[in-house]
Design a protein around this motif. Sequence first.
Motif, mmCIF file in Angstrom:
data_model
loop_
_atom_site.group_PDB
_atom_site.id
_atom_site.type_symbol
_atom_site.label_atom_id
_atom_site.label_comp_id
_atom_site.label_asym_id
_atom_site.label_seq_id
_atom_site.Cartn_x
_atom_site.Cartn_y
_atom_site.Cartn_z
ATOM 1 N N ASP A 60 -0.500 -2.196 4.998
ATOM 2 C CA ASP A 60 0.632 -2.063 4.077
ATOM 3 C C ASP A 60 0.174 -1.924 2.624
ATOM 4 N N HIS A 61 -0.823 -1.077 2.454
ATOM 5 C CA HIS A 61 -1.285 -0.762 1.093
ATOM 6 C C HIS A 61 -1.646 0.714 1.083
ATOM 7 N N HIS A 62 -0.999 1.484 0.214
ATOM 8 C CA HIS A 62 -1.029 2.936 0.349
ATOM 9 C C HIS A 62 -1.643 3.627 -0.866
ATOM 10 N N THR A 77 -4.000 1.883 -6.880
ATOM 11 C CA THR A 77 -3.527 0.814 -7.746
ATOM 12 C C THR A 77 -2.571 -0.033 -6.913
ATOM 13 N N THR A 78 -2.297 -1.238 -7.378
ATOM 14 C CA THR A 78 -1.337 -2.088 -6.666
ATOM 15 C C THR A 78 -0.051 -2.143 -7.480
ATOM 16 N N HIS A 79 0.967 -1.475 -6.987
ATOM 17 C CA HIS A 79 2.220 -1.364 -7.744
ATOM 18 C C HIS A 79 2.801 -2.750 -8.012
ATOM 19 N N ASP A 80 2.766 -3.596 -6.993
ATOM 20 C CA ASP A 80 3.350 -4.937 -7.122
ATOM 21 C C ASP A 80 2.690 -5.734 -8.247
HETATM 22 C C1 LIG Z 1 7.219 -3.575 0.753
HETATM 23 C C2 LIG Z 1 5.763 -3.183 0.807
HETATM 24 O O1 LIG Z 1 4.998 -4.258 1.322
HETATM 25 C C3 LIG Z 1 5.233 -2.852 -0.546
HETATM 26 O O2 LIG Z 1 6.052 -1.899 -1.185
HETATM 27 C C4 LIG Z 1 3.791 -2.375 -0.509
HETATM 28 C C5 LIG Z 1 3.611 -1.048 0.189
HETATM 29 N N1 LIG Z 1 2.393 -0.358 -0.203
HETATM 30 C C6 LIG Z 1 1.846 -0.558 -1.414
HETATM 31 N N2 LIG Z 1 0.844 0.195 -1.839
HETATM 32 C C7 LIG Z 1 0.331 0.049 -3.059
HETATM 33 N N3 LIG Z 1 -0.662 0.858 -3.457
HETATM 34 N N4 LIG Z 1 0.796 -0.876 -3.897
HETATM 35 C C8 LIG Z 1 1.779 -1.713 -3.564
HETATM 36 O O3 LIG Z 1 2.174 -2.561 -4.379
HETATM 37 C C9 LIG Z 1 2.353 -1.574 -2.268
HETATM 38 N N5 LIG Z 1 3.299 -2.356 -1.862
#
Ligand SMILES: C[C@H](O)[C@H](O)[C@H]1CNC2=NC(N)=NC(=O)C2=N1
Length: 114
Positions: A60-62, A77-80
Amino acid sequence: MTTALVTRLTADDLKGLKKSLPDWDLTSGDTALERHLQFKDFRAAWAFMTEVAHYAEAVDHHPEWSNVYNRVAIHLTTHDAKGLTEKDLKLARFINGAAAEHQGDTVHASPNHS
Ligand SMILES: C[C@H](O)[C@H](O)[C@H]1CNC2=NC(N)=NC(=O)C2=N1
């Protein structure tokens, strides 16, 4: 949820990246890592992307990425966390392995060359 993983890397962590991930560039004000790959052809690029896509779904990291024929540009990058975290390093290491698997098909690429 693994809270530790969404903690942004420290300035010291970032300094070590040149050595630990030499194929990657720090970009976007040190909030992202980028790598540009070039493969033998579209089929090889797509096979690589498929492998990475399955991994990305599993963890779950894209990646943010683009593909033009045999080239793949990857931005991590990590969006969260609005920056780089351990999740990006793990994904970068996986991508390095997947790229190496397609070694015969991979050459270094600059973003400005076609
Ligand atoms: C709900 C889900 O877990 C989040 O949106 C995940 C999905 N994939 C993600 N990928 C990346 N690169 N950053 C994130 O913060 C992220 N969050």
